[in-house]
Scaffold this motif. Structure first.
Motif, mmCIF file in Angstrom:
data_model
loop_
_atom_site.group_PDB
_atom_site.id
_atom_site.type_symbol
_atom_site.label_atom_id
_atom_site.label_comp_id
_atom_site.label_asym_id
_atom_site.label_seq_id
_atom_site.Cartn_x
_atom_site.Cartn_y
_atom_site.Cartn_z
ATOM 1 N N LEU A 112 0.885 -1.057 -0.106
ATOM 2 C CA LEU A 112 0.061 -0.029 0.164
ATOM 3 C C LEU A 112 0.970 1.442 0.061
ATOM 4 O O LEU A 112 0.551 2.337 -0.790
ATOM 5 N N PHE A 113 1.973 1.365 0.852
ATOM 6 C CA PHE A 113 2.497 2.641 1.064
ATOM 7 C C PHE A 113 3.440 2.908 -0.092
ATOM 8 O O PHE A 113 3.407 4.342 -0.590
ATOM 9 N N PRO A 114 4.133 1.946 -0.922
ATOM 10 C CA PRO A 114 4.684 2.369 -2.096
ATOM 11 C C PRO A 114 3.496 2.798 -3.343
ATOM 12 O O PRO A 114 3.929 3.715 -4.010
ATOM 13 N N HIS A 115 2.472 2.300 -3.283
ATOM 14 C CA HIS A 115 1.470 2.331 -4.275
ATOM 15 C C HIS A 115 0.988 4.026 -4.043
ATOM 16 O O HIS A 115 0.697 5.036 -4.765
ATOM 17 N N LEU A 116 0.739 4.457 -2.650
ATOM 18 C CA LEU A 116 0.343 5.724 -2.411
ATOM 19 C C LEU A 116 1.350 6.690 -2.764
ATOM 20 O O LEU A 116 1.162 7.989 -3.382
ATOM 21 N N ALA A 117 2.714 6.387 -2.635
ATOM 22 C CA ALA A 117 3.977 7.241 -3.037
ATOM 23 C C ALA A 117 3.850 7.594 -4.585
ATOM 24 O O ALA A 117 4.285 8.417 -4.977
ATOM 25 N N SER A 118 3.315 6.496 -5.245
ATOM 26 C CA SER A 118 3.238 6.525 -6.615
ATOM 27 C C SER A 118 2.324 7.475 -7.223
ATOM 28 O O SER A 118 2.409 7.867 -8.409
ATOM 29 N N LEU A 119 1.406 7.693 -6.285
ATOM 30 C CA LEU A 119 0.393 8.668 -6.740
ATOM 31 C C LEU A 119 0.625 10.161 -6.619
ATOM 32 O O LEU A 119 -0.029 11.399 -7.022
ATOM 33 N N LEU A 120 1.938 10.404 -6.149
ATOM 34 C CA LEU A 120 2.310 11.770 -5.965
ATOM 35 C C LEU A 120 2.813 12.339 -7.152
ATOM 36 O O LEU A 120 3.460 11.937 -7.816
ATOM 37 N N ALA A 121 2.486 13.963 -7.202
ATOM 38 C CA ALA A 121 3.427 14.707 -8.308
ATOM 39 C C ALA A 121 4.836 15.047 -7.774
ATOM 40 O O ALA A 121 5.069 14.383 -6.474
ATOM 41 N N LYS A 122 5.731 15.328 -8.472
ATOM 42 C CA LYS A 122 6.935 15.655 -7.863
ATOM 43 C C LYS A 122 7.012 16.735 -7.083
ATOM 44 O O LYS A 122 6.026 17.613 -7.070
ATOM 45 N N TYR A 166 9.663 3.756 7.019
ATOM 46 C CA TYR A 166 10.793 4.535 6.347
ATOM 47 C C TYR A 166 11.216 3.940 5.338
ATOM 48 O O TYR A 166 11.614 4.571 4.319
ATOM 49 N N ASP A 167 11.811 2.568 5.357
ATOM 50 C CA ASP A 167 12.306 1.905 4.022
ATOM 51 C C ASP A 167 11.352 1.984 3.063
ATOM 52 O O ASP A 167 11.662 1.946 1.795
ATOM 53 N N LEU A 168 10.062 1.431 3.318
ATOM 54 C CA LEU A 168 9.149 1.602 1.981
ATOM 55 C C LEU A 168 9.185 2.831 1.595
ATOM 56 O O LEU A 168 8.935 2.847 0.279
ATOM 57 N N LEU A 169 8.999 4.037 2.151
ATOM 58 C CA LEU A 169 8.679 5.276 1.362
ATOM 59 C C LEU A 169 9.968 5.791 0.941
ATOM 60 O O LEU A 169 10.102 6.483 -0.154
ATOM 61 N N SER A 170 11.255 5.652 1.738
ATOM 62 C CA SER A 170 12.537 5.969 1.075
ATOM 63 C C SER A 170 12.696 5.432 -0.202
ATOM 64 O O SER A 170 13.362 5.774 -0.998
ATOM 65 N N GLY A 171 12.532 3.965 -0.089
ATOM 66 C CA GLY A 171 12.548 3.330 -1.317
ATOM 67 C C GLY A 171 11.800 3.581 -2.416
ATOM 68 O O GLY A 171 12.034 3.043 -3.517
ATOM 69 N N SER A 172 10.645 4.330 -2.198
ATOM 70 C CA SER A 172 9.769 4.876 -3.177
ATOM 71 C C SER A 172 9.986 6.125 -3.621
ATOM 72 O O SER A 172 9.263 6.756 -4.368
ATOM 73 N N GLY A 173 11.303 6.713 -3.391
ATOM 74 C CA GLY A 173 11.632 8.173 -3.929
ATOM 75 C C GLY A 173 11.318 9.084 -2.952
ATOM 76 O O GLY A 173 11.075 10.104 -3.434
ATOM 77 N N CYS A 174 11.027 8.932 -1.741
ATOM 78 C CA CYS A 174 10.376 10.008 -0.649
ATOM 79 C C CYS A 174 11.660 10.431 0.274
ATOM 80 O O CYS A 174 12.251 9.447 0.745
#
Length: 253
Positions: A112-122, A166-174
């Protein structure tokens, strides 16, 4: 599961809205144009977003018709969608994706968390607040009563570790900021704790029980609350309520 009860949920509106406001205060995105409120409920959190970004397009997402009806009537200039917040897709990348006290009800956080990060604009921001009280007596006692009475334990699963999020989101470019706050809510009675949780944490335990079984469950639960939560000198009861906060800003496109 039976639909949510907006009136019951809003009995403790100020206590529920306080962490929503504190999460909002940490979002550094003054020019946001496209915003979504995942698990918007009756619109108390969406109203905060509208106040912060009066010119933005704001979409509230929830799967409760009763909650959405309440939210739409309160905020006619926002749009509301009946959808699973884990599967919903916005029409365009989001500047702010806000989820206050909702994602703890959604399973599969490692996906879920990487998916949510993918919905964000730059430079878009994911802002999440989740109750982190699975081990508190208020919630552990629900599971104890269910076991004593031979009922299934339908409560929420525990959250992932801070390090995992932290790892899930930092690994998704955040870029990720995580913190935990424990609120201590003064309650007038142990029954008030039951009323608070009847709108949220107790719902899965009670939904499949008949009225007699519900009464037995709540009676035993109240008895255990009285044993675990002492009264203060002024006769109030302090309900400890830990919450986990996450701010993730997408730095890669």
């Amino acid at each position: 599961m039976a639909d949510w009860n907006p009136s019951l949920y809003l009995q403790f509106a100020s206590e529920r809205t306080r962490p929503a406001a504190e999460l909002l205060a940490r979002i550094a995105k003054p020019s946001a144009k496209h915003i979504a409120d995942l698990g918007c409920g009756p619109g108390n959190s969406t109203e905060l977003l509208r106040g912060a970004w009066p010119d933005a397009v704001i979409t509230g997402v929830d799967n409760s018709p009763a909650m959405l009806d309440k939210a739409q009537k309160a905020l006619p200039d926002c749009q509301f969608v009946n959808a699973d917040i884990g599967a919903w897709q916005p029409e365009q990348p989001l500047d702010v994706l806000y989820a206050n006290a909702s994602l703890q009800w959604v399973s599969g956080h490692p996906t879920l968390f990487p998916h949510l990060a993918s919905l964000l604009a730059k430079d878009g921001v994911l802002a999440v607040q989740m109750p982190d009280n699975w081990q508190e007596p208020s919630h552990a006692l629900m599971r104890q009563v269910a076991a004593e009475l031979g009922h299934p334990a339908h409560g929420r699963i525990p959250l992932e570790s801070v390090q995992r999020y932290y790892d899930l989101l930092s690994g998704s470019g955040c870029e990720v900021d995580v913190w935990r706050t424990t609120y201590f809510h003064p309650m007038a009675s142990h029954q008030a704790i039951v009323e608070w949780l009847s709108a949220t944490g107790l719902r899965p335990f009670l939904q499949d029980l008949d009225s007699v079984s519900q009464k037995a469950f709540l009676s035993r639960y109240l008895q255990l609350l009285e044993q675990h939560y002492p009264r203060q000198q002024n006769d109030q009861i302090l309900l400890a309520f830990p919450r986990l906060f996450i701010i993730a800003r997408r730095v890669t496109s």
